[in-house]
Design a protein around this motif. Structure first.
Motif, PDB file in Angstrom:
ATOM      1  N   SER A  55      10.530  56.772 -30.024  1.00  0.00           N
ATOM      2  CA  SER A  55      10.630  58.260 -29.611  1.00  0.00           C
ATOM      3  C   SER A  55      10.875  58.886 -30.835  1.00  0.00           C
ATOM      4  CB  SER A  55      11.277  58.911 -28.430  1.00  0.00           C
ATOM      5  OG  SER A  55      10.197  58.297 -27.073  1.00  0.00           O
ATOM      6  N   TYR A  56      11.959  57.877 -30.875  1.00  0.00           N
ATOM      7  CA  TYR A  56      12.693  58.828 -32.174  1.00  0.00           C
ATOM      8  C   TYR A  56      11.870  58.276 -33.909  1.00  0.00           C
ATOM      9  CZ  TYR A  56      17.160  59.033 -29.510  1.00  0.00           C
ATOM     10  OH  TYR A  56      17.249  58.915 -28.396  1.00  0.00           O
ATOM     11  N   TYR A  57      11.108  57.669 -33.672  1.00  0.00           N
ATOM     12  CA  TYR A  57       9.960  57.539 -35.260  1.00  0.00           C
ATOM     13  C   TYR A  57       9.191  58.325 -34.900  1.00  0.00           C
ATOM     14  CZ  TYR A  57      12.317  53.600 -36.467  1.00  0.00           C
ATOM     15  OH  TYR A  57      13.246  51.966 -36.748  1.00  0.00           O
ATOM     16  N   ILE A  58       8.439  58.924 -33.654  1.00  0.00           N
ATOM     17  CA  ILE A  58       7.446  59.805 -33.561  1.00  0.00           C
ATOM     18  C   ILE A  58       8.470  61.385 -33.886  1.00  0.00           C
ATOM     19  CG2 ILE A  58       6.149  61.292 -32.003  1.00  0.00           C
ATOM     20  CD1 ILE A  58       5.569  58.445 -30.721  1.00  0.00           C
ATOM     21  N   CYS A  59       9.089  61.707 -33.399  1.00  0.00           N
ATOM     22  CA  CYS A  59      10.757  63.177 -33.219  1.00  0.00           C
ATOM     23  C   CYS A  59      11.427  62.390 -34.106  1.00  0.00           C
ATOM     24  CB  CYS A  59      10.352  63.562 -31.875  1.00  0.00           C
ATOM     25  SG  CYS A  59      11.819  64.851 -32.135  1.00  0.00           S
ATOM     26  N   GLY A  60      11.640  62.299 -35.055  1.00  0.00           N
ATOM     27  CA  GLY A  60      12.921  62.667 -36.357  1.00  0.00           C
ATOM     28  C   GLY A  60      12.469  61.933 -37.969  1.00  0.00           C
ATOM     29  N   PRO A  61      12.987  62.334 -38.762  1.00  0.00           N
ATOM     30  CA  PRO A  61      12.951  61.762 -40.001  1.00  0.00           C
ATOM     31  C   PRO A  61      11.048  61.022 -41.136  1.00  0.00           C
ATOM     32  CG  PRO A  61      14.656  61.453 -39.411  1.00  0.00           C
ATOM     33  CD  PRO A  61      14.235  61.905 -37.945  1.00  0.00           C
ATOM     34  N   SER A  62      11.521  60.175 -39.682  1.00  0.00           N
ATOM     35  CA  SER A  62      10.064  58.898 -40.352  1.00  0.00           C
ATOM     36  C   SER A  62       8.869  59.410 -39.395  1.00  0.00           C
ATOM     37  CB  SER A  62      10.144  57.670 -39.684  1.00  0.00           C
ATOM     38  OG  SER A  62      11.599  57.111 -40.269  1.00  0.00           O
ATOM     39  N   ARG A  63       8.733  60.813 -39.177  1.00  0.00           N
ATOM     40  CA  ARG A  63       7.128  61.184 -37.818  1.00  0.00           C
ATOM     41  C   ARG A  63       6.028  61.482 -39.349  1.00  0.00           C
ATOM     42  NH1 ARG A  63       8.460  67.030 -35.920  1.00  0.00           N
ATOM     43  NH2 ARG A  63      10.920  66.618 -36.735  1.00  0.00           N
ATOM     44  N   GLY A  64       5.346  60.567 -38.825  1.00  0.00           N
ATOM     45  CA  GLY A  64       4.366  60.811 -38.771  1.00  0.00           C
ATOM     46  C   GLY A  64       4.370  59.122 -40.168  1.00  0.00           C
ATOM     47  N   GLN A  65       4.757  58.666 -40.146  1.00  0.00           N
ATOM     48  CA  GLN A  65       4.462  57.131 -40.897  1.00  0.00           C
ATOM     49  C   GLN A  65       4.603  55.923 -40.014  1.00  0.00           C
ATOM     50  OE1 GLN A  65       8.313  56.836 -43.246  1.00  0.00           O
ATOM     51  NE2 GLN A  65       8.521  58.843 -43.423  1.00  0.00           N
ATOM     52  N   THR A  66       3.883  55.255 -40.341  1.00  0.00           N
ATOM     53  CA  THR A  66       4.199  53.677 -39.800  1.00  0.00           C
ATOM     54  C   THR A  66       5.229  53.099 -39.379  1.00  0.00           C
ATOM     55  OG1 THR A  66       2.478  51.660 -39.550  1.00  0.00           O
ATOM     56  CG2 THR A  66       3.508  52.173 -41.601  1.00  0.00           C
ATOM     57  N   TYR A  67       5.246  52.570 -38.442  1.00  0.00           N
ATOM     58  CA  TYR A  67       6.604  51.915 -38.054  1.00  0.00           C
ATOM     59  C   TYR A  67       6.078  50.126 -37.399  1.00  0.00           C
ATOM     60  CZ  TYR A  67       5.935  53.949 -33.416  1.00  0.00           C
ATOM     61  OH  TYR A  67       5.593  53.693 -32.101  1.00  0.00           O
ATOM     62  N   ASP A  68       5.104  49.786 -37.669  1.00  0.00           N
ATOM     63  CA  ASP A  68       4.740  48.487 -37.226  1.00  0.00           C
ATOM     64  C   ASP A  68       5.180  47.750 -38.217  1.00  0.00           C
ATOM     65  OD1 ASP A  68       2.212  50.234 -36.010  1.00  0.00           O
ATOM     66  OD2 ASP A  68       0.728  49.457 -37.554  1.00  0.00           O
ATOM     67  N   GLN A  69       5.806  47.747 -39.078  1.00  0.00           N
ATOM     68  CA  GLN A  69       6.750  46.232 -39.273  1.00  0.00           C
ATOM     69  C   GLN A  69       7.273  45.891 -38.501  1.00  0.00           C
ATOM     70  OE1 GLN A  69       6.380  49.659 -40.422  1.00  0.00           O
ATOM     71  NE2 GLN A  69       8.523  50.395 -42.064  1.00  0.00           N
ATOM     72  N   VAL A  70       8.382  46.708 -37.573  1.00  0.00           N
ATOM     73  CA  VAL A  70       9.351  46.735 -36.855  1.00  0.00           C
ATOM     74  C   VAL A  70       8.805  45.265 -35.398  1.00  0.00           C
ATOM     75  CG1 VAL A  70      10.567  48.908 -37.054  1.00  0.00           C
ATOM     76  CG2 VAL A  70       8.926  48.166 -35.224  1.00  0.00           C
ATOM     77  N   PHE A  71       7.668  45.176 -35.409  1.00  0.00           N
ATOM     78  CA  PHE A  71       7.105  44.989 -33.647  1.00  0.00           C
ATOM     79  C   PHE A  71       7.481  43.448 -33.763  1.00  0.00           C
ATOM     80  CE2 PHE A  71       5.318  48.620 -33.117  1.00  0.00           C
ATOM     81  CZ  PHE A  71       5.248  48.937 -32.245  1.00  0.00           C
ATOM     82  N   PRO A  72       7.413  42.865 -34.964  1.00  0.00           N
ATOM     83  CA  PRO A  72       7.636  41.155 -35.274  1.00  0.00           C
ATOM     84  C   PRO A  72       9.115  40.950 -35.295  1.00  0.00           C
ATOM     85  CG  PRO A  72       6.117  42.054 -36.904  1.00  0.00           C
ATOM     86  CD  PRO A  72       6.711  42.955 -36.850  1.00  0.00           C
ATOM     87  N   TYR A  73      10.268  41.755 -34.794  1.00  0.00           N
ATOM     88  CA  TYR A  73      11.726  42.048 -34.740  1.00  0.00           C
ATOM     89  C   TYR A  73      12.270  42.205 -33.207  1.00  0.00           C
ATOM     90  CZ  TYR A  73      11.533  40.373 -39.763  1.00  0.00           C
ATOM     91  OH  TYR A  73      11.253  40.276 -41.007  1.00  0.00           O
TER      92      TYR A  73
END
Length: 214
Positions: free
Chosen positions: A126-144
């Protein structure tokens, strides 16, 4: 867990963990899978919670990362100490992705995990969709990712009714399965944004949606 809550305060749990454990077993048939701390705690408090987690066979504790502006190296030192504490009880430690904290940037969240070996992420998209990082990919977090907190979200509102938001649950589950991720998916609805009856309805709707994807 929150010191501001009437429901479950960490200081009360730590004060008498045996009483908490006994009361929990008597009052509910639910099986806890994780502890989530809303505020930072001392190393001593985390040590007590980690021991309780081991006693209750809870394998996951989530702590908040420090607020934005905290020096990176200072945060790494804090998290390394916390990981060493929970490792003693074979409990995994993760930091939650959240606006206003260092993890609001997915790159920083990953760098913290790389710097504090054994640390994971509790993903709240939610905080990557509605927040300062909106519109950016966050795929890099999934391995962690060690754990998840899920609700539906729009770019303008952190919580909306299920089906009205932009969380792509199918893609999220697919990315987790590639890791592979075989732990629970948790639903976290913000109570201040829902009436009591609506909360249960939304909980059931999201649970059914996730069940169709597993």
């Amino acid at each position: 867990m929150s010191s501001q809550s009437d429901h479950l305060r960490p200081e009360d749990v730590v004060a008498d963990p045996d009483a908490f454990y006994s009361n929990f077993r008597e009052q509910t048939r639910l099986t806890p899978i994780a502890f989530c701390l809303e505020e930072d705690v001392s190393a001593e408090t985390l040590t007590a919670l980690s021991r309780l987690a081991k006693q209750m066979r809870v394998t996951q504790i989530t702590v908040p990362s420090s607020e934005m502006g905290t020096p990176f190296n200072m945060e790494v030192d804090r998290l390394r100490e916390f990981v060493s504490i929970t490792n003693r009880d074979s409990v995994r430690l993760s930091i939650k992705t959240k606006t206003g904290h260092l993890t609001e940037d997915p790159h920083t969240a990953v760098e913290l995990c790389q710097a504090a070996k054994g640390l994971g992420i509790t993903l709240d998209p939610s905080y990557y969709i509605c927040g300062p990082s909106r519109g950016q990919t966050y795929d890099q977090v999934f391995p962690y990712v060690y754990h998840t907190h899920l609700r539906d979200t729009s770019p303008e509102q952190v919580q909306v009714q299920i089906g009205l938001g932009e969380v792509d649950y199918n893609r999220l589950v697919s990315l987790l399965e590639r890791q592979p991720y075989s732990i629970a998916l948790s639903v976290e609805l913000l109570p201040e944004q829902l009436e009591g009856s609506d909360r249960m309805l939304e909980m059931r709707k999201l649970r059914r949606l996730l069940e169709t994807l597993l």
